[in-house]
Design a protein around this motif. Structure first.
Motif, short mmCIF file in Angstrom:
data_model
loop_
_atom_site.label_atom_id
_atom_site.label_comp_id
_atom_site.label_asym_id
_atom_site.label_seq_id
_atom_site.Cartn_x
_atom_site.Cartn_y
_atom_site.Cartn_z
N LEU A 137 0.97 -1.39 0.38
CA LEU A 137 0.15 0.05 -0.20
C LEU A 137 0.87 1.31 0.15
CD1 LEU A 137 -2.73 0.52 1.97
CD2 LEU A 137 -1.49 2.13 2.54
N ALA A 138 1.80 1.34 0.45
CA ALA A 138 3.23 2.43 0.47
C ALA A 138 3.55 2.41 -0.14
CB ALA A 138 3.66 1.56 1.84
N ARG A 139 3.98 1.64 -1.06
CA ARG A 139 4.77 1.50 -2.39
C ARG A 139 3.68 2.11 -3.37
NH1 ARG A 139 4.47 -0.22 -6.78
NH2 ARG A 139 2.72 -1.66 -6.52
N ALA A 140 2.33 1.45 -3.58
CA ALA A 140 1.44 2.37 -4.19
C ALA A 140 0.59 3.19 -4.39
CB ALA A 140 -0.15 1.01 -4.13
N ALA A 141 0.46 3.82 -2.77
CA ALA A 141 0.21 5.28 -3.23
C ALA A 141 1.30 6.42 -3.28
CB ALA A 141 -0.47 5.20 -0.89
N ARG A 142 2.62 5.95 -2.38
CA ARG A 142 3.20 7.08 -3.26
C ARG A 142 4.00 7.25 -4.70
NH1 ARG A 142 5.18 10.55 -0.82
NH2 ARG A 142 5.10 11.91 -2.70
N ALA A 143 3.55 5.66 -5.23
CA ALA A 143 3.83 6.25 -6.43
C ALA A 143 3.32 6.66 -7.40
CB ALA A 143 3.88 4.80 -7.78
N GLU A 144 1.80 7.07 -6.58
CA GLU A 144 0.99 8.07 -7.00
C GLU A 144 0.70 9.44 -7.04
OE1 GLU A 144 -3.71 7.22 -6.65
OE2 GLU A 144 -3.56 5.96 -8.38
N LEU A 145 1.05 9.90 -5.45
CA LEU A 145 1.42 11.08 -5.32
C LEU A 145 2.41 11.73 -5.36
CD1 LEU A 145 1.26 10.35 -1.21
CD2 LEU A 145 0.14 12.23 -2.61
N ASP A 146 3.97 10.68 -5.91
CA ASP A 146 4.48 11.07 -6.72
C ASP A 146 4.37 11.75 -7.91
OD1 ASP A 146 6.75 11.11 -4.97
OD2 ASP A 146 7.54 8.80 -5.74
N ALA A 147 3.37 10.62 -8.91
CA ALA A 147 2.97 11.03 -10.27
C ALA A 147 2.26 12.19 -10.37
CB ALA A 147 1.82 10.25 -10.78
N ASP A 148 1.31 13.12 -9.08
CA ASP A 148 0.92 13.89 -8.99
C ASP A 148 1.44 15.42 -8.57
OD1 ASP A 148 -1.58 13.10 -10.16
OD2 ASP A 148 -2.34 12.30 -8.03
N GLY A 149 3.11 14.89 -8.37
CA GLY A 149 3.34 15.96 -8.10
C GLY A 149 3.83 16.17 -6.74
N VAL A 150 3.71 15.49 -5.57
CA VAL A 150 3.39 15.58 -4.18
C VAL A 150 4.39 15.60 -4.19
CG1 VAL A 150 2.51 14.82 -1.84
CG2 VAL A 150 0.78 15.06 -3.77
N PRO A 151 5.27 16.22 -2.80
CA PRO A 151 6.73 16.13 -2.43
C PRO A 151 7.47 14.91 -1.62
CG PRO A 151 6.71 18.67 -1.79
CD PRO A 151 4.84 17.68 -2.54
N GLY A 152 8.20 14.30 -1.83
CA GLY A 152 8.53 12.55 -1.53
C GLY A 152 8.13 13.42 -0.02
N GLY A 153 7.66 12.15 0.33
CA GLY A 153 7.64 11.80 2.18
C GLY A 153 7.46 10.86 2.29
#
Length: 443
Positions: A137-153
């Motif tokens: 879940l963390a991997r999938a959520a982070r991938a979507e956030l990255d694609a939308d330009g949300v900073p890393g965290g």
């Protein structure tokens, strides 16, 4: 000064408990000025530092507020349920366009995903001490956030958006601090902020999101945090545009100590691009719920943010619920992996109903707003009368008072259950109920 009520106690804890008990019982009503610390110390025969400590306890608990030389007063009661009483009871035979629920026909079946997750749990039980977030879940959520330009965290999981926002606020602000909120805005959030002992600073909204100059004024006046809805804002349907995001980032750069909380309310149900603000301030959090796309009863939200904020949120969560069910997390992962929700299709379904209603109202001379999501906001002059007349005509709509602080009156119509054939009739009824021509803007 306090009428017949007498404050008692010799220790700070006892004095604060005496005052809090009086507030709870209604003997000390909101706005009542408390005695100056030295005066109360003399009356009780204690050191002024003891009274100062008692008042500090009360401030931290959100019972009183202190305004410099003007003294300490009993805070207004937290609006924990006040807006709930503004709900419209929907009689049998009346169409419900007030509840704000998604179209159940657009929600996916959950049984297969939960059966799979439960079987996974049988094979690999989650025990105390295991990781609180499902790795996939963390991997999938982070991938979507990255694609939308949300900073890393880092990624954390909460029991819905409101739970996430409450945890983020608790990580940084304290009772008596001010939080800038959208007005009109999400009613539950407008209840939550004062319930935490925080003050609200109203920020106006138009179709493109919060108004930058009003955000600036709130931060200039001392607001410690700002909460922004990126898309499908409830109740107005606003969505932060690229130009508005640039303007808001410019303001936030001037106040880098502001806690920024973004709620991507429309994730999974809108087709407008995301324009995140995160990363401009030192502390920030970005929240995404699955409620609108997958079902409110999942009570599930993903959040990310700066390292300090997420560390505090996860640390406090460990001391309370511990974690959000990993079975639920695995079910959500399966729902995502199976692609059971077509966001473009869902956005299109809501968009067609929303746009049709707005166009029909415009043809009847009625101003309405709804750039994204499942709600349409209609400014009115007589809010109570409009709601009552619509109810009498067979339509239940939400009174704007549930969503307002200082903004002018309005009504919210949820389009998720509308049939295309009934939109013309609804538009006629709304136009008649609000007395066409007697309307005004909502900012």
């Amino acid at each position: 000064m306090l009428g017949e009520y007498r404050i008692e106690g010799r220790r700070a804890a006892d004095i604060s408990a005496s005052i809090e008990a009086a507030v709870g019982a209604g003997h000390l009503e909101p706005g009542r000025l408390l005695p100056p610390m030295r005066e109360l110390a003399t009356e009780l025969g204690v050191n002024p530092n003891t009274v100062a400590a008692a008042y500090r306890i009360l401030r931290e608990r959100g019972v009183i507020e202190t305004d410099g030389r003007r003294g300490s007063r009993v805070r207004p009661k937290p609006a924990t349920t006040g807006r709930e009483f503004l709900r419209v009871e929907v009689p049998q035979g009346v169409r419900d366009a007030a509840a704000g629920n998604p179209d159940t026909a657009l929600l996916p079946p959950l049984a297969p995903a939960f059966a799979w997750a439960a079987a996974q749990g049988d094979r690999e039980p989650v025990l105390y001490g295991h990781a609180p977030v499902e790795p996939e879940l963390a991997r999938a959520a982070r991938a979507e956030l990255d694609a939308d330009g949300v900073p890393g965290g880092p990624v954390a999981v909460a029991s819905g958006s409101l739970d996430a926002i409450e945890r983020v606020l608790a990580a940084h602000v304290r009772p008596g601090d001010t939080v800038a909120v959208e007005d009109p805005g999400w009613g539950s959030l407008l209840d939550l902020v004062p319930a935490l002992g925080l003050r609200t600073a109203a920020v106006g909204v138009d179709d493109d999101g919060p108004l930058p100059e009003q955000v600036r004024r709130a931060l200039e006046a001392g607001a410690r945090a700002l909460i922004v809805t990126d898309r499908a804002q409830n109740p107005t349907g606003a969505a932060v545009s690229a130009a508005r995001a640039r303007a808001l980032r410019h303001v936030l750069r001037e106040y880098p100590s502001t806690l920024l909380v973004e709620d991507d309310h429309g994730h999974g149900i809108v087709d407008l691009p995301l324009h995140p603000l995160a990363g401009v301030t030192r502390h920030w959090a970005f929240v995404r719920s699955v409620a609108k796309a997958y079902g409110p009863d999942l009570r599930f939200a993903v959040l990310t943010g700066d390292d300090v904020t997420l560390d505090r949120v996860r640390g406090r969560q460990r001391l309370g619920p511990g974690w959000v069910s990993r079975i639920t997390q695995r079910a959500v992962v399966r729902l995502w992996a199976d692609g059971v929700v077509d966001a473009a299709e869902v956005a299109g379904a809501y968009g067609r109903r929303r746009d049709a209603l707005i166009a029909a109202l415009a043809a009847r001379g009625v101003e309405a707003h709804g750039r994204s999501g499942m709600n349409v906001w209609i400014p009115v002059t007589d809010e109570t009368g409009a709601v009552a007349r619509l109810l009498q005509a067979g339509w239940a709509v939400a009174p704007g008072a549930r969503f307002r602080i200082e903004a002018p009156p309005g009504i919210r119509i949820t389009v998720s259950a509308l049939d295309p054939q009934e939109i013309g009739d609804l538009a006629d009824t709304v136009a008649s109920a609000i007395r066409v021509g007697d309307v005004r803007g909502y900012v």
